[in-house]
Design an enzyme around this catalytic site. Structure first.
Site, mmCIF file in Angstrom:
data_model
loop_
_atom_site.group_PDB
_atom_site.id
_atom_site.type_symbol
_atom_site.label_atom_id
_atom_site.label_comp_id
_atom_site.label_asym_id
_atom_site.label_seq_id
_atom_site.Cartn_x
_atom_site.Cartn_y
_atom_site.Cartn_z
ATOM 1 N N TYR A 18 0.843 -1.201 0.000
ATOM 2 C CA TYR A 18 0.000 0.000 0.000
ATOM 3 C C TYR A 18 0.877 1.249 0.000
ATOM 4 C CZ TYR A 18 -3.665 3.288 1.264
ATOM 5 O OH TYR A 18 -4.535 4.365 1.268
ATOM 6 N N HIS A 22 1.575 4.140 -3.103
ATOM 7 C CA HIS A 22 1.387 5.580 -2.900
ATOM 8 C C HIS A 22 2.693 6.350 -3.068
ATOM 9 C CE1 HIS A 22 -2.579 4.381 -1.566
ATOM 10 N NE2 HIS A 22 -2.929 5.640 -1.738
ATOM 11 N N TRP A 76 -7.242 3.531 -10.681
ATOM 12 C CA TRP A 76 -6.554 3.483 -9.391
ATOM 13 C C TRP A 76 -7.304 2.586 -8.410
ATOM 14 C CZ3 TRP A 76 -1.880 4.563 -7.641
ATOM 15 C CH2 TRP A 76 -1.673 4.616 -6.251
ATOM 16 N N TRP A 77 -8.620 2.754 -8.348
ATOM 17 C CA TRP A 77 -9.414 1.930 -7.440
ATOM 18 C C TRP A 77 -9.233 0.446 -7.754
ATOM 19 C CZ3 TRP A 77 -14.764 4.826 -7.405
ATOM 20 C CH2 TRP A 77 -14.662 5.978 -6.615
#
Length: 104
Positions: A18, A22, A76-77
């Site tokens: 994660y 990012h 992105w989701w």
């Protein structure tokens, strides 16, 4: 400027991935977020629970709401869906928090 905060959940075995995703945020995603009025966007992790605290400042609720329908946001989701709790449309399960204190 409107301040928004929300809580989401990342799976405990996905913390590193994660963060990596990012850290390597797609440039076109950053451009689109800014184009939809976002600034000072931060996400914090509570490692014991997997809870994510997100904070963003936006220009307008309407402009911000339009972000969800962009192609890059949808992409992105889908990219993030394996790492966190999501809705059927792949959007993160997110609970908006109520503003109760602010010190400028």
């Amino acid at each position: 400027m409107i301040r928004k905060a929300s809580v989401m959940t990342v799976y405990k075995d996905q913390y590193e991935e994660y963060k990596k995703r990012h850290d390597e945020l797609w440039p076109e995603m950053a451009v689109e977020l800014k184009a939809h009025g976002a600034s000072n966007y931060s996400i914090f992790l509570e490692e014991a629970t997997g809870k994510l605290f997100a904070y963003v400042e936006i220009e307008s609720e309407d402009k911000w709401a339009q972000m969800a329908s962009t192609d890059i946001c949808q992409k992105w989701w889908a990219f993030m869906e394996p790492l966190m709790e999501t809705n059927p449309d792949h959007s993160p399960v997110s609970t908006e928090l109520k503003d109760v204190f602010y010190l400028a």
